[in-house]
Design a protein around this motif. Sequence first.
Motif, mmCIF file in Angstrom:
data_model
loop_
_atom_site.group_PDB
_atom_site.id
_atom_site.type_symbol
_atom_site.label_atom_id
_atom_site.label_comp_id
_atom_site.label_asym_id
_atom_site.label_seq_id
_atom_site.Cartn_x
_atom_site.Cartn_y
_atom_site.Cartn_z
ATOM 1 N N LEU A 71 22.722 11.997 -53.827
ATOM 2 C CA LEU A 71 23.470 12.116 -55.076
ATOM 3 C C LEU A 71 23.763 13.588 -55.310
ATOM 4 O O LEU A 71 22.861 14.418 -55.255
ATOM 5 C CB LEU A 71 22.637 11.555 -56.231
ATOM 6 C CG LEU A 71 23.282 11.559 -57.592
ATOM 7 C CD1 LEU A 71 24.453 10.573 -57.628
ATOM 8 C CD2 LEU A 71 22.258 11.185 -58.652
ATOM 9 N N ARG A 72 25.014 13.909 -55.537
ATOM 10 C CA ARG A 72 25.386 15.299 -55.792
ATOM 11 C C ARG A 72 24.997 15.672 -57.215
ATOM 12 O O ARG A 72 25.186 14.906 -58.143
ATOM 13 C CB ARG A 72 26.884 15.479 -55.599
ATOM 14 C CG ARG A 72 27.297 15.287 -54.149
ATOM 15 C CD ARG A 72 28.737 15.591 -53.926
ATOM 16 N NE ARG A 72 28.995 16.953 -54.356
ATOM 17 C CZ ARG A 72 30.177 17.373 -54.786
ATOM 18 N NH1 ARG A 72 31.189 16.567 -54.840
ATOM 19 N NH2 ARG A 72 30.345 18.616 -55.160
ATOM 20 N N LEU A 73 24.467 16.863 -57.393
ATOM 21 C CA LEU A 73 24.075 17.326 -58.724
ATOM 22 C C LEU A 73 25.147 18.175 -59.381
ATOM 23 O O LEU A 73 25.123 18.360 -60.591
ATOM 24 C CB LEU A 73 22.762 18.118 -58.652
ATOM 25 C CG LEU A 73 21.536 17.289 -58.308
ATOM 26 C CD1 LEU A 73 20.306 18.182 -58.204
ATOM 27 C CD2 LEU A 73 21.304 16.213 -59.345
ATOM 28 N N ALA A 74 26.095 18.710 -58.631
ATOM 29 C CA ALA A 74 27.162 19.512 -59.211
ATOM 30 C C ALA A 74 28.036 18.620 -60.080
ATOM 31 O O ALA A 74 28.575 17.623 -59.622
ATOM 32 C CB ALA A 74 27.996 20.163 -58.110
ATOM 33 N N GLY A 75 28.132 18.940 -61.354
ATOM 34 C CA GLY A 75 28.945 18.142 -62.264
ATOM 35 C C GLY A 75 28.300 16.825 -62.636
ATOM 36 O O GLY A 75 28.911 15.981 -63.260
ATOM 37 N N SER A 76 27.055 16.635 -62.250
ATOM 38 C CA SER A 76 26.363 15.378 -62.490
ATOM 39 C C SER A 76 25.751 15.344 -63.880
ATOM 40 O O SER A 76 25.314 16.346 -64.414
ATOM 41 C CB SER A 76 25.264 15.216 -61.437
ATOM 42 O OG SER A 76 24.411 14.157 -61.766
ATOM 43 N N SER A 77 25.683 14.156 -64.434
ATOM 44 C CA SER A 77 25.029 13.978 -65.725
ATOM 45 C C SER A 77 23.518 13.861 -65.576
ATOM 46 O O SER A 77 22.804 13.753 -66.563
ATOM 47 C CB SER A 77 25.573 12.728 -66.403
ATOM 48 O OG SER A 77 25.125 11.583 -65.701
ATOM 49 N N THR A 78 23.039 13.894 -64.343
ATOM 50 C CA THR A 78 21.611 13.731 -64.085
ATOM 51 C C THR A 78 20.782 14.702 -64.915
ATOM 52 O O THR A 78 19.709 14.362 -65.406
ATOM 53 C CB THR A 78 21.311 13.921 -62.586
ATOM 54 O OG1 THR A 78 22.098 12.984 -61.854
ATOM 55 C CG2 THR A 78 19.854 13.707 -62.271
ATOM 56 N N TRP A 79 21.286 15.902 -65.102
ATOM 57 C CA TRP A 79 20.569 16.911 -65.886
ATOM 58 C C TRP A 79 20.403 16.478 -67.338
ATOM 59 O O TRP A 79 19.501 16.954 -68.025
ATOM 60 C CB TRP A 79 21.298 18.241 -65.825
ATOM 61 C CG TRP A 79 21.234 18.866 -64.475
ATOM 62 C CD1 TRP A 79 22.191 18.822 -63.503
ATOM 63 C CD2 TRP A 79 20.147 19.608 -63.931
ATOM 64 N NE1 TRP A 79 21.766 19.496 -62.383
ATOM 65 C CE2 TRP A 79 20.512 19.987 -62.628
ATOM 66 C CE3 TRP A 79 18.899 19.989 -64.415
ATOM 67 C CZ2 TRP A 79 19.679 20.733 -61.808
ATOM 68 C CZ3 TRP A 79 18.067 20.746 -63.590
ATOM 69 C CH2 TRP A 79 18.461 21.100 -62.304
ATOM 70 N N GLY A 80 21.230 15.576 -67.818
ATOM 71 C CA GLY A 80 21.174 15.146 -69.209
ATOM 72 C C GLY A 80 19.865 14.502 -69.599
ATOM 73 O O GLY A 80 19.497 14.507 -70.782
ATOM 74 N N GLN A 81 19.131 13.966 -68.654
ATOM 75 C CA GLN A 81 17.867 13.317 -69.002
ATOM 76 C C GLN A 81 16.805 14.317 -69.447
ATOM 77 O O GLN A 81 15.800 13.944 -70.024
ATOM 78 C CB GLN A 81 17.351 12.450 -67.865
ATOM 79 C CG GLN A 81 16.960 13.190 -66.613
ATOM 80 C CD GLN A 81 16.623 12.247 -65.484
ATOM 81 O OE1 GLN A 81 15.493 11.807 -65.375
ATOM 82 N NE2 GLN A 81 17.614 11.925 -64.657
ATOM 83 N N VAL A 82 17.050 15.597 -69.231
ATOM 84 C CA VAL A 82 16.118 16.625 -69.664
ATOM 85 C C VAL A 82 16.319 16.938 -71.157
ATOM 86 O O VAL A 82 15.476 17.565 -71.779
ATOM 87 C CB VAL A 82 16.277 17.899 -68.801
ATOM 88 C CG1 VAL A 82 15.300 18.987 -69.200
ATOM 89 C CG2 VAL A 82 16.101 17.551 -67.323
#
Length: 127
Positions: A71-82
């Motif tokens: 899963l690419r992290l660039a531009g990803s909403s994954t960081w939103g869970q923090v």
Amino acid sequence: MPPEGLDASPLAAAAVDAGQHDLRAMFQHIRSPHPEAWRAVGVYWLYNLRGYTRLFPKAFVELIQPVSGPLRLAGSSTWGQVLDWRQQVEPAVREELLCRLVGMDVPAPSRVFPLQSQVATCDAGFP
């Protein structure tokens, strides 16, 4: 950023009707200029949260699966869970993420996040 005057999370039980309305409007917005669209695919860590999945029909939720591959992290909403819905750092999530960095698999950095992205596919006629 949360809109002015927002007193509760958009995923709170009291916001279900508004959330479902927004989803229907989004799909209508997609279908209108793109009638050829036949499938929608979502990749999101929020599929791990009941507050989010309750916005979708049961048949849709039953099809949610883990993401296969990196899963690419660039531009990803994954960081939103923090962050919480107020855009404040969630201390417990921050601490878990920091602890998991020690064993990070460099080719798959997204795996250090506590909530892994899931993939959902549905008919573009949803809902």
